[in-house]
Design a protein around this motif. Structure first.
Motif, short mmCIF file in Angstrom:
data_model
loop_
_atom_site.label_atom_id
_atom_site.label_comp_id
_atom_site.label_asym_id
_atom_site.label_seq_id
_atom_site.Cartn_x
_atom_site.Cartn_y
_atom_site.Cartn_z
N PRO A 22 0.79 -1.23 0.00
CA PRO A 22 0.00 0.00 0.00
C PRO A 22 0.82 1.27 0.00
O PRO A 22 0.29 2.33 0.26
N HIS A 23 2.11 1.18 -0.26
CA HIS A 23 2.96 2.35 -0.11
C HIS A 23 3.24 3.04 -1.44
O HIS A 23 3.22 2.41 -2.49
N ARG A 24 3.56 4.32 -1.39
CA ARG A 24 3.80 5.09 -2.61
C ARG A 24 4.92 4.52 -3.45
O ARG A 24 4.87 4.52 -4.65
N GLN A 25 5.99 4.00 -2.78
CA GLN A 25 7.12 3.54 -3.56
C GLN A 25 6.75 2.36 -4.46
O GLN A 25 7.39 2.14 -5.47
N ALA A 26 5.69 1.63 -4.13
CA ALA A 26 5.28 0.50 -4.97
C ALA A 26 4.55 0.97 -6.21
O ALA A 26 4.30 0.19 -7.12
N ALA A 27 4.17 2.23 -6.26
CA ALA A 27 3.36 2.74 -7.37
C ALA A 27 4.19 3.52 -8.39
O ALA A 27 3.66 4.23 -9.20
N LYS A 28 5.52 3.38 -8.33
CA LYS A 28 6.35 4.08 -9.30
C LYS A 28 6.09 3.56 -10.70
O LYS A 28 5.76 2.39 -10.90
N PRO A 29 6.22 4.41 -11.72
CA PRO A 29 5.96 3.98 -13.09
C PRO A 29 6.82 2.77 -13.48
O PRO A 29 8.00 2.70 -13.15
N ARG A 30 6.22 1.81 -14.18
CA ARG A 30 6.93 0.64 -14.64
C ARG A 30 6.67 0.44 -16.12
O ARG A 30 5.77 1.02 -16.70
N LYS A 31 7.45 -0.45 -16.71
CA LYS A 31 7.30 -0.71 -18.13
C LYS A 31 5.97 -1.38 -18.44
O LYS A 31 5.57 -1.45 -19.60
N THR A 32 5.30 -1.93 -17.41
CA THR A 32 4.04 -2.63 -17.65
C THR A 32 2.88 -1.68 -17.86
O THR A 32 1.78 -2.12 -18.18
N LEU A 33 3.07 -0.37 -17.70
CA LEU A 33 1.97 0.57 -17.89
C LEU A 33 1.51 0.57 -19.34
O LEU A 33 2.30 0.46 -20.27
N LEU A 34 0.20 0.71 -19.51
CA LEU A 34 -0.38 0.67 -20.84
C LEU A 34 -0.25 2.01 -21.56
O LEU A 34 -0.08 3.05 -20.94
N LEU A 181 -6.68 5.60 -14.24
CA LEU A 181 -5.93 5.42 -15.49
C LEU A 181 -6.06 6.66 -16.37
O LEU A 181 -5.08 7.08 -17.00
N VAL A 182 -7.25 7.22 -16.41
CA VAL A 182 -7.46 8.43 -17.21
C VAL A 182 -6.62 9.58 -16.66
O VAL A 182 -6.04 10.37 -17.42
N ALA A 183 -6.53 9.67 -15.33
CA ALA A 183 -5.78 10.77 -14.71
C ALA A 183 -4.31 10.74 -15.08
O ALA A 183 -3.63 11.76 -15.07
N ALA A 184 -3.81 9.56 -15.43
CA ALA A 184 -2.40 9.43 -15.81
C ALA A 184 -2.17 9.68 -17.29
O ALA A 184 -1.01 9.74 -17.73
N PRO A 227 -3.11 1.91 -8.39
CA PRO A 227 -2.07 2.71 -7.72
C PRO A 227 -0.92 3.11 -8.62
O PRO A 227 -0.34 4.19 -8.45
N ARG A 228 -0.57 2.29 -9.59
CA ARG A 228 0.54 2.62 -10.48
C ARG A 228 0.19 3.82 -11.36
O ARG A 228 1.09 4.55 -11.81
N TYR A 229 -1.09 4.00 -11.63
CA TYR A 229 -1.52 5.11 -12.48
C TYR A 229 -1.86 6.35 -11.66
O TYR A 229 -1.51 7.47 -12.05
N VAL A 230 -2.54 6.16 -10.53
CA VAL A 230 -2.94 7.33 -9.75
C VAL A 230 -1.72 8.09 -9.27
O VAL A 230 -1.76 9.32 -9.10
N ALA A 231 -0.60 7.39 -9.08
CA ALA A 231 0.63 8.05 -8.67
C ALA A 231 1.15 9.01 -9.74
O ALA A 231 1.92 9.93 -9.44
N ARG A 232 0.71 8.83 -10.99
CA ARG A 232 1.17 9.66 -12.10
C ARG A 232 0.22 10.82 -12.40
O ARG A 232 0.44 11.59 -13.34
N ALA A 233 -0.85 10.94 -11.61
CA ALA A 233 -1.80 12.04 -11.82
C ALA A 233 -1.14 13.38 -11.50
O ALA A 233 -0.18 13.45 -10.72
N SER A 260 -1.28 5.94 -2.53
CA SER A 260 -0.51 6.00 -3.77
C SER A 260 -0.71 7.32 -4.51
O SER A 260 0.05 7.63 -5.44
N ALA A 261 -1.71 8.08 -4.13
CA ALA A 261 -2.02 9.34 -4.83
C ALA A 261 -0.92 10.37 -4.60
O ALA A 261 -0.23 10.35 -3.57
N PRO A 262 -0.72 11.28 -5.54
CA PRO A 262 0.34 12.28 -5.40
C PRO A 262 0.02 13.30 -4.31
O PRO A 262 -1.13 13.42 -3.86
N LYS A 263 1.06 14.01 -3.89
CA LYS A 263 0.88 15.06 -2.91
C LYS A 263 -0.09 16.11 -3.46
O LYS A 263 -0.11 16.38 -4.64
N GLY A 264 -0.87 16.68 -2.56
CA GLY A 264 -1.85 17.66 -2.97
C GLY A 264 -3.22 17.07 -3.23
O GLY A 264 -4.17 17.81 -3.52
N THR A 265 -3.35 15.74 -3.13
CA THR A 265 -4.64 15.09 -3.32
C THR A 265 -5.53 15.36 -2.11
O THR A 265 -5.10 15.23 -0.96
#
Length: 305
Positions: A22-34, A181-184, A227-233, A260-265
């Motif tokens: 459940p931590h932010r570091q697990a939501a960093k962008p990866r190559k698996t993103l669509l 996903l849309v937010a990213a 979480p992988r996408y919301v972190a990129r919002a 996982s959401a970015p700061k300011g959420t």
């Protein structure tokens, strides 16, 4: 075996899918993103079949448009007047259609906002003969849903009563998961309200798969993991609202998205079930009013949140 792994994948998607931790570091962008890119020059084939409600302050139009080879059905809710104003796309929960959020869209339209409720595209019938190929279809269907929202933005930007620089998104349950996903991927949407968005651990679903399918199942679920996408919002563009009595999505899954959401959420919790309550929508529309912003008088004679 094929049916079993697909059932596991479907259960993961219905439960919100999720991160391994459940931590932010697990939501960093990866190559698996669509990749949610699409051809913006493709014809929208927008059709407005006209008003479907009786005389009322808000006009509801039956509309549709093209996206990824499918027709996307929608209801366009228009406040009176010709001035340019903000617009918001509404996405329903699992199995829902354009009718599901029409009432709450009307509450927002009464605040002088153009609202568009949509029926997300249905999964394309698969002819794949292997479990891994069918898992890949999940990616294809997910991309089609995100692109449908992006095409809805294209539609709104063509309307003379919409300010193309003040567009928002409201999604509930599966629609909220889709919103991560849309937010990213859609910078033209300035504000996202995600209602009851959850993300259960991927590991729980992978554990149920047979050994040969664990790796492809994990790869697919990671590629659609909220979480992988919301972190990129965009920081400050999100409002997350959850119920303390959610009977569908566990609190831990809701927290996975929150953490996982970015700061300011902005995050609000309510003493409410999965469907939330009127207070949640009231707060959401106040927040949208500041983010878009929403100006002008409210529509007299129309119910508001």
């Amino acid at each position: 075996m094929k049916r079993a792994v697909l059932a596991v994948a479907a259960a993961a998607l219905l439960a919100g899918c999720g991160s391994s931790t459940p931590h932010r570091q697990a939501a960093k962008p990866r190559k698996t993103l669509l990749d949610f890119a699409y051809d913006r020059s493709a014809p929208l084939a927008y059709v407005d079949r006209g008003r479907v409600n009786t005389a009322a302050p808000l006009a509801i139009h039956d509309v549709s448009f093209a996206s990824s080879g499918q027709r996307i059905e929608g209801f366009l809710v228009l406040p009176p007047g010709r001035a340019r104003r903000p617009a918001v796309v509404f996405a329903p929960g699992t199995g829902g259609d354009r009718r599901e959020m029409l009432a709450v869209a009307g509450w927002l339209a009464a605040r002088n906002v153009v609202a568009l409720t949509i029926t997300p595209p249905s999964p394309v019938p698969s002819t794949a003969k292997t479990a891994t190929a069918r898992l890949d279809q999940i990616r294809t269907d997910t991309v089609a849903q995100v692109v449908a929202v992006r095409r809805a933005v294209d539609v709104l930007r063509t309307l003379p009563t919409v300010d193309p620089h003040r567009i928002g998104y409201v999604g509930w349950s599966a629609g909220a998961r889709l919103g991560t996903l849309v937010a990213a991927s859609e910078p033209r949407i300035r504000a996202f309200v995600l209602l009851s968005a959850g993300a259960a651990p991927i590991s729980a679903y992978v554990a149920q798969a047979s050994a040969p399918l664990k790796v492809p199942l994990r790869r697919v679920l990671e590629s659609v993991d909220p979480p992988r996408y919301v972190a990129r919002a965009r920081p400050g563009s999100l409002l997350l609202e959850n119920g303390r009595k959610d009977e569908v999505v566990p609190r831990a899954a809701l927290l996975n998205v929150v953490r996982s959401a970015p700061k300011g959420t902005t995050v609000h919790w309510y003493n409410a079930p999965h469907a939330l309550n009127r207070a949640a929508y009231h707060d959401a529309y106040d927040w949208l009013g500041r983010r878009l912003p929403i100006t002008g008088p409210r529509v007299r004679g129309a119910e508001t949140a």
